[in-house]
Design a protein around this motif. Structure first.
Motif, mmCIF file in Angstrom:
data_model
loop_
_atom_site.group_PDB
_atom_site.id
_atom_site.type_symbol
_atom_site.label_atom_id
_atom_site.label_comp_id
_atom_site.label_asym_id
_atom_site.label_seq_id
_atom_site.Cartn_x
_atom_site.Cartn_y
_atom_site.Cartn_z
ATOM 1 N N SER A 66 0.807 -1.221 0.000
ATOM 2 C CA SER A 66 0.000 0.000 0.000
ATOM 3 C C SER A 66 0.844 1.276 0.000
ATOM 4 O O SER A 66 0.315 2.360 -0.223
ATOM 5 C CB SER A 66 -0.938 0.011 1.216
ATOM 6 O OG SER A 66 -0.198 0.226 2.413
ATOM 7 N N LYS A 88 0.091 3.276 9.308
ATOM 8 C CA LYS A 88 -0.766 2.347 8.556
ATOM 9 C C LYS A 88 -1.034 1.083 9.374
ATOM 10 O O LYS A 88 -2.145 0.554 9.385
ATOM 11 C CB LYS A 88 -0.115 1.975 7.226
ATOM 12 C CG LYS A 88 -0.151 3.065 6.175
ATOM 13 C CD LYS A 88 0.473 2.573 4.883
ATOM 14 C CE LYS A 88 0.328 3.596 3.783
ATOM 15 N NZ LYS A 88 -1.040 3.729 3.294
ATOM 16 N N ASP A 91 -3.632 2.194 12.020
ATOM 17 C CA ASP A 91 -4.943 2.645 11.562
ATOM 18 C C ASP A 91 -5.658 1.631 10.678
ATOM 19 O O ASP A 91 -6.883 1.492 10.753
ATOM 20 C CB ASP A 91 -4.806 3.964 10.791
ATOM 21 C CG ASP A 91 -4.257 5.083 11.665
ATOM 22 O OD1 ASP A 91 -4.335 4.962 12.908
ATOM 23 O OD2 ASP A 91 -3.740 6.062 11.109
ATOM 24 N N GLN A 92 -4.906 0.930 9.825
ATOM 25 C CA GLN A 92 -5.545 0.031 8.864
ATOM 26 C C GLN A 92 -5.502 -1.439 9.281
ATOM 27 O O GLN A 92 -6.323 -2.235 8.824
ATOM 28 C CB GLN A 92 -4.889 0.194 7.493
ATOM 29 C CG GLN A 92 -5.064 1.584 6.916
ATOM 30 C CD GLN A 92 -4.324 1.779 5.609
ATOM 31 O OE1 GLN A 92 -4.007 0.804 4.908
ATOM 32 N NE2 GLN A 92 -4.032 3.021 5.263
#
Length: 198
Positions: A66, A88, A91-92
């Motif tokens: 990503s 990332k 959060d993801q």
């Protein structure tokens, strides 16, 4: 719970890993039962292997995919790449970054060895990045691997043979590491630094 090693000798670089996955204290998944027992994956000419939760494997692969800009060619490049990855991961992928409350930084909860034509590197949980001159190991079998590779390094052996000896030692003595192993080798970029005459 693993044995993962990287070796650099002359113009060859090697990365190798065992194939056992361990769950808790009493459950293991051996290669014969695991369709995805290879602990090493490749991205953009670099090989990666992770010590820590088995969940990190797919998470790191997806997180790297990503990122638009990545640099695996140097200590500074890896630091910047993993710095950008950390938010990332939280959060993801719902990483829990807490370890010790006295830690100076949030943890990424994983140790990663990286091998590419530029060298062999280690990225630790608080994004400490090391470039190794000879060899290194991570995982529960690392002490056995380090000892074997230290003895082997000055012998007439290439990087692949030394890496294999390290993983074999880990598998022989560490309860959380088992054969078969996976090994990848590549040619290193020759040192192009110029030296000023004395």
């Amino acid at each position: 719970m693993t044995t993962i090693v990287v070796v650099k000798k002359h113009d060859q670089i090697a990365i190798a890993a065992d194939s056992q996955t361990t769950f808790g204290d009493d459950h293991k998944l051996l290669a014969a039962y695991d369709c995805y027992h290879n602990k090493i994956f490749q991205r953009d000419g670099s090989y990666f292997a992770i010590s820590g939760s088995a969940a990190h494997d797919l998470v790191l692969q997806s997180a790297l995919d990503s990122l638009k800009k990545k640099d695996f060619t140097s200590r500074a490049g890896l630091f910047d790449t993993f710095r950008k990855l950390h938010p990332k991961l939280k959060d993801q992928f719902f990483l829990r970054p807490e370890e010790d409350e006295e830690d100076p930084y949030e943890s990424s909860q994983m140790m990663v060895l990286v091998a590419n034509r530029h060298g062999i590197f280690g990225v630790y949980p608080m994004r400490e990045v090391y470039e190794f001159a000879r060899f290194w190991a991570i995982g529960s079998g690392r002490k056995f691997a380090m000892g074997a590779m230290q003895v082997a390094y000055d012998q007439d052996l290439d990087a692949r043979a030394i890496a294999e000896m390290g993983v074999r030692a880990g598998c022989e003595f560490d309860v959380n590491s088992s054969m078969p192993m996976t090994v990848y080798t590549l040619d290193s970029i020759k040192d192009q630094k110029t030296h000023e005459p004395d």
